[in-house]
Motif scaffolding. Structure first.
Motif, mmCIF file in Angstrom:
data_model
loop_
_atom_site.group_PDB
_atom_site.id
_atom_site.type_symbol
_atom_site.label_atom_id
_atom_site.label_comp_id
_atom_site.label_asym_id
_atom_site.label_seq_id
_atom_site.Cartn_x
_atom_site.Cartn_y
_atom_site.Cartn_z
ATOM 1 N N ASP A 233 0.821 -1.207 0.000
ATOM 2 C CA ASP A 233 0.000 0.000 0.000
ATOM 3 C C ASP A 233 0.860 1.264 0.000
ATOM 4 O OD1 ASP A 233 -2.146 -1.700 0.175
ATOM 5 O OD2 ASP A 233 -2.513 -1.336 2.298
ATOM 6 N N MET A 234 2.081 1.153 0.525
ATOM 7 C CA MET A 234 2.997 2.286 0.596
ATOM 8 C C MET A 234 3.901 2.347 -0.638
ATOM 9 S SD MET A 234 3.987 1.685 4.616
ATOM 10 C CE MET A 234 5.513 2.583 4.520
ATOM 11 N N GLY A 235 3.707 1.440 -1.584
ATOM 12 C CA GLY A 235 4.532 1.416 -2.781
ATOM 13 C C GLY A 235 5.884 0.766 -2.580
ATOM 14 N N LEU A 236 6.015 -0.051 -1.536
ATOM 15 C CA LEU A 236 7.285 -0.711 -1.237
ATOM 16 C C LEU A 236 7.194 -2.195 -1.534
ATOM 17 C CD1 LEU A 236 8.000 0.928 2.228
ATOM 18 C CD2 LEU A 236 8.767 1.690 -0.011
ATOM 19 N N GLU A 237 8.262 -2.719 -2.092
ATOM 20 C CA GLU A 237 8.357 -4.155 -2.324
ATOM 21 C C GLU A 237 9.598 -4.645 -1.606
ATOM 22 O OE1 GLU A 237 8.271 -5.080 -6.458
ATOM 23 O OE2 GLU A 237 6.565 -3.772 -6.828
ATOM 24 N N ILE A 238 9.404 -5.511 -0.648
ATOM 25 C CA ILE A 238 10.533 -6.045 0.100
ATOM 26 C C ILE A 238 10.739 -7.479 -0.365
ATOM 27 C CG2 ILE A 238 11.445 -6.599 2.373
ATOM 28 C CD1 ILE A 238 9.718 -4.252 3.406
ATOM 29 N N ALA A 239 11.762 -7.652 -1.191
ATOM 30 C CA ALA A 239 12.055 -8.968 -1.758
ATOM 31 C C ALA A 239 13.051 -9.724 -0.899
ATOM 32 C CB ALA A 239 12.595 -8.818 -3.177
ATOM 33 N N SER A 240 13.878 -9.006 -0.148
ATOM 34 C CA SER A 240 14.880 -9.645 0.697
ATOM 35 C C SER A 240 15.212 -8.719 1.859
ATOM 36 C CB SER A 240 16.143 -9.958 -0.110
ATOM 37 O OG SER A 240 16.740 -8.770 -0.566
ATOM 38 N N ILE A 241 15.804 -9.300 2.868
ATOM 39 C CA ILE A 241 16.244 -8.517 4.021
ATOM 40 C C ILE A 241 17.724 -8.787 4.237
ATOM 41 C CG2 ILE A 241 14.005 -8.273 5.124
ATOM 42 C CD1 ILE A 241 14.704 -10.645 6.916
ATOM 43 N N PRO A 242 18.453 -7.858 4.819
ATOM 44 C CA PRO A 242 18.004 -6.575 5.342
ATOM 45 C C PRO A 242 17.711 -5.567 4.231
ATOM 46 C CG PRO A 242 20.378 -6.736 5.571
ATOM 47 C CD PRO A 242 19.900 -8.056 5.040
ATOM 48 N N THR A 243 16.762 -4.704 4.508
ATOM 49 C CA THR A 243 16.370 -3.639 3.595
ATOM 50 C C THR A 243 16.303 -2.334 4.387
ATOM 51 O OG1 THR A 243 15.109 -5.096 2.147
ATOM 52 C CG2 THR A 243 14.495 -2.785 2.131
ATOM 53 N N VAL A 244 16.741 -1.242 3.759
ATOM 54 C CA VAL A 244 16.633 0.083 4.373
ATOM 55 C C VAL A 244 16.016 1.034 3.351
ATOM 56 C CG1 VAL A 244 17.849 2.041 5.399
ATOM 57 C CG2 VAL A 244 18.658 -0.281 5.841
ATOM 58 N N TYR A 245 14.889 1.613 3.713
ATOM 59 C CA TYR A 245 14.268 2.671 2.921
ATOM 60 C C TYR A 245 14.519 3.990 3.631
ATOM 61 C CZ TYR A 245 11.741 -0.821 0.202
ATOM 62 O OH TYR A 245 11.419 -1.859 -0.619
ATOM 63 N N LEU A 246 14.848 5.022 2.865
ATOM 64 C CA LEU A 246 15.161 6.322 3.444
ATOM 65 C C LEU A 246 14.149 7.349 2.969
ATOM 66 C CD1 LEU A 246 18.673 7.742 3.917
ATOM 67 C CD2 LEU A 246 16.841 9.222 3.170
ATOM 68 N N TYR A 247 13.576 8.048 3.927
ATOM 69 C CA TYR A 247 12.564 9.072 3.658
ATOM 70 C C TYR A 247 13.104 10.437 4.042
ATOM 71 C CZ TYR A 247 9.320 5.199 3.324
ATOM 72 O OH TYR A 247 8.696 4.046 2.949
ATOM 73 N N GLU A 248 12.794 11.450 3.235
ATOM 74 C CA GLU A 248 13.117 12.836 3.556
ATOM 75 C C GLU A 248 11.806 13.594 3.670
ATOM 76 O OE1 GLU A 248 15.582 16.702 1.854
ATOM 77 O OE2 GLU A 248 15.641 14.830 0.740
ATOM 78 N N ASN A 249 11.555 14.124 4.864
ATOM 79 C CA ASN A 249 10.306 14.837 5.130
ATOM 80 C C ASN A 249 9.085 14.028 4.666
ATOM 81 O OD1 ASN A 249 11.646 17.106 6.253
ATOM 82 N ND2 ASN A 249 12.102 17.823 4.193
ATOM 83 N N GLY A 250 9.105 12.724 4.930
ATOM 84 C CA GLY A 250 7.987 11.854 4.617
ATOM 85 C C GLY A 250 7.941 11.307 3.205
#
Length: 129
Positions: free
Chosen positions: A86-103
């Motif tokens: 729903d957030m537009g993220l696809e986690i195919a493997s871990i570890p994963t880090v997504y970085l957000y700037e001001n949301g």
């Protein structure tokens, strides 16, 4: 005192997805903790951990080595599963880090950049830069 997600006011937020049973995660978490401790104030970021652990004891044991925020174990299982799409993220493997700037999502590749740049010179690692 327990940290609350609502307390996060930083310019950057990293969503860290990992699990205690994952060998690459167990190798990366100490690197991320050092990066966090060295740069969280100067780079104005906070980390929120999302666990893929299936047992609460494993979650708690792994989280005790992390200096940042985390979704609770019950939030991981009940509220968040299925929400990444729903957030537009696809986690195919871990570890994963997504970085957000001001949301706003600016990097899906921060996990690969942090070990290469322990001084944080290239932070915030925006995709395409």
């Amino acid at each position: 005192e327990k940290k609350q997600l609502a307390d996060i006011k930083n310019k950057y937020v990293l969503l860290y997805v990992s699990a205690s049973w994952c060998p690459p995660c167990r190798g990366f978490t100490p690197q991320l903790a050092k990066f966090y401790n060295d740069h969280k104030d100067s780079k104005d970021f906070e980390i929120i951990w999302y666990s893929w652990d299936e047992e609460e004891d494993e979650y708690k044991g792994y989280f005790q080595h992390m200096p940042w925020y985390a979704f609770s174990f019950s939030e991981n299982l009940e509220k968040i599963n299925g929400k990444f799409e729903d957030m537009g993220l696809e986690i195919a493997s871990i570890p994963t880090v997504y970085l957000y700037e001001n949301g706003k999502l600016v990097s899906k590749k921060a996990r690969g950049q942090i070990p290469k740049d322990p001084e944080g010179n290239g932070f915030p690692y925006a995709d395409g830069s």
